[in-house]
Scaffold this motif. Structure first.
Motif, mmCIF file in Angstrom:
data_model
loop_
_atom_site.group_PDB
_atom_site.id
_atom_site.type_symbol
_atom_site.label_atom_id
_atom_site.label_comp_id
_atom_site.label_asym_id
_atom_site.label_seq_id
_atom_site.Cartn_x
_atom_site.Cartn_y
_atom_site.Cartn_z
ATOM 1 N N GLN A 1 -0.192 3.894 -27.358
ATOM 2 C CA GLN A 1 -0.360 5.337 -27.500
ATOM 3 C C GLN A 1 0.926 6.044 -27.906
ATOM 4 O O GLN A 1 0.903 7.026 -28.649
ATOM 5 C CB GLN A 1 -0.865 5.917 -26.177
ATOM 6 C CG GLN A 1 -1.426 7.313 -26.246
ATOM 7 C CD GLN A 1 -2.090 7.685 -24.928
ATOM 8 O OE1 GLN A 1 -1.470 7.642 -23.867
ATOM 9 N NE2 GLN A 1 -3.370 8.017 -24.987
ATOM 10 N N GLN B 1 -2.232 5.666 -31.779
ATOM 11 C CA GLN B 1 -1.928 6.843 -30.956
ATOM 12 C C GLN B 1 -3.078 7.844 -30.965
ATOM 13 O O GLN B 1 -3.170 8.700 -30.074
ATOM 14 C CB GLN B 1 -0.638 7.527 -31.418
ATOM 15 C CG GLN B 1 -0.734 8.284 -32.721
ATOM 16 C CD GLN B 1 0.349 9.355 -32.845
ATOM 17 O OE1 GLN B 1 0.698 10.017 -31.864
ATOM 18 N NE2 GLN B 1 0.898 9.503 -34.043
ATOM 19 N N GLU C 1 -8.482 7.218 -24.587
ATOM 20 C CA GLU C 1 -8.021 6.387 -23.473
ATOM 21 C C GLU C 1 -8.971 5.223 -23.211
ATOM 22 O O GLU C 1 -8.543 4.118 -22.878
ATOM 23 C CB GLU C 1 -7.889 7.245 -22.211
ATOM 24 C CG GLU C 1 -6.795 8.289 -22.262
ATOM 25 C CD GLU C 1 -5.430 7.720 -21.906
ATOM 26 O OE1 GLU C 1 -5.373 6.563 -21.443
ATOM 27 O OE2 GLU C 1 -4.430 8.436 -22.087
#
Length: 425
Positions: A260, A282, A286
């Motif tokens: 990320q 990135q 999540e």
């Protein structure tokens, strides 16, 4: 004379059989383009999904020239066989994919075949994209078809003979390509399967992290076990070795953080991987980053440790002086680094890997982590290509690889010379 005729007939029979075999293997799992494709409404949800998938696949990175229109193609991908130029993915009817149907786009992704039936060069990683689902291919198609149309004719490839011949590509595919499907391991969790889908398929991580043979094919037996990136002279370290880039022992959140932001307590990304984090990972959510972490943590790990070798004392002394002069102010006198700024060199597995290409590249050309939302102002390392000669680079890296508890082989001056000349292996 009779025996000669029999031999010729036998040779012809073998040739026909082999040609039929190649033909059959190249037509496996082909979609039926004669059937009309059902139009998929380009809803906002579908377009958003396609945009996200394009980021996950890092499509714009290859299909955009520097300073050019996104997805309009034209970027040259250098290979050992010549340069392949990427295609225009905007919906321009003449030069892009505006006239393509969803089925034709799916065939390109899944089977590596263009709209007119030509076999595509595997520089386009359809060998990985073949594991993408039809639904995701349709979402990508919808997103690309809603981009602004840009007229940009294709740049002719400059691949050498005989690799530029369709029969040669057909033989290559018969040997090394099998159409795939999305991972569906019933013995694994849904998260593992999602991670496998992203790593093996859409993310095409094996395109760099797996070694290639003389014909440019990756070896499934060494999947993700590391490989030199052709023509770039960077080494994509093994994801199956705890001594290189394996993360089986990492906390899950650290893997997510690395993908990320580009930095984590156990390492940072440089070189081609920095571009992947900047332009692709990135931007993932999540859940998907966590799924990738789950898959990567579950990869079987090799227990083969690096082999150290004796170091010439004169080279070591020279390297120590150079380190004190050029490196210690950032990386510390004991290679301890500065948390959050400069990585430690002591105990750093990126320093002690058997392959030294990345170390040489970083010293010669500088090392820069990506500027990400989670790490917007990364510290970088300046290039020393005009400051240090080949013997200097070899000496200082030999010092770093054998100090503060590090135990690795020395770096040869000839290796530095080869990489400086762009002739990595």
């Amino acid at each position: 004379m009779k025996k000669l005729g029999i031999s010729l007939l036998a040779a012809c029979a073998v040739a026909i059989t082999l040609a039929a075999w190649v033909w059959h293997l190249n037509l496996r799992d082909e979609p039926d383009l004669s059937m009309p494709s059902a139009a998929v409404p380009a809803s906002p949800e579908l377009l958003a999904r396609g945009a996200y998938l394009a980021l996950a696949g890092n499509c714009a990175s290859c299909h955009t020239t520097r300073g050019g229109v996104p997805y309009a193609g034209g970027r040259g991908i250098e290979t050992p066989f010549g340069t392949v130029f990427t295609s225009n993915l905007t919906p321009d009817v003449k030069t892009g994919i505006g006239a393509w149907t969803p089925a034709e786009f799916w065939r390109a992704m899944h089977n590596g075949r263009a709209r007119d039936g030509r076999l595509l060069y595997p520089a386009f990683p359809y060998t990985s994209y073949t594991e993408i689902s039809r639904a995701d291919a349709d979402a990508l198609y919808a997103y690309l078809h809603n981009l602004p149309a840009t007229e940009q004719p294709a740049t002719p490839h400059t691949v050498r003979f005989p690799y530029n011949q369709q029969p040669a590509l057909a033989v290559w595919r018969a040997l090394y390509f099998t159409p795939g499907a999305p991972p569906a391991d019933a013995d694994r969790s849904a998260e593992w399967n999602r991670g496998a889908y992203l790593v093996r398929g859409l993310g095409h991580c094996g395109a760099c992290h797996t070694a290639r043979n003389a014909l440019g094919a990756t070896d499934d037996r060494l999947n993700l076990a590391g490989g030199m990136i052709p023509m770039q002279n960077w080494y994509a370290p093994s994801l199956t070795s705890p001594h290189e880039a394996g993360v089986a022992g990492w906390p899950r959140e650290d893997i997510v953080r690395l993908l990320q932001t580009g930095v984590a307590p156990g390492g940072s990304v440089l070189g081609p991987m920095a571009e992947v984090v900047l332009k692709s990972t990135q931007h993932l959510n999540e859940g998907d980053l966590g799924a990738m972490a789950t898959y990567l943590k579950a990869l079987p790990q090799s227990d083969e440790a690096p082999v150290s070798a004796a170091v010439d004392s004169r080279v070591a002394a020279r390297g120590s002086r150079l380190y004190e002069q050029h490196c210690a102010q950032c990386h510390g006198e004991q290679g301890q680094g500065v948390p959050g700024a400069y990585p430690p060199l002591a105990g750093n597995r990126a320093v002690t890997m058997p392959k030294v290409a990345n170390l040489v590249q970083a010293v010669l050309n500088g090392g820069y982590a990506p500027a990400t939302a989670g790490n917007p102002r990364p510290y970088g390392m300046p290039p020393f290509v005009l400051v240090l000669n080949d013997a200097d680079v070899a000496a200082v890296l030999t010092h770093v690889r054998n100090s503060w508890g590090n135990q690795a082989g020395g770096v040869a001056e000839v290796e530095v010379n080869r990489l400086r000349a762009g002739q990595g292996r």
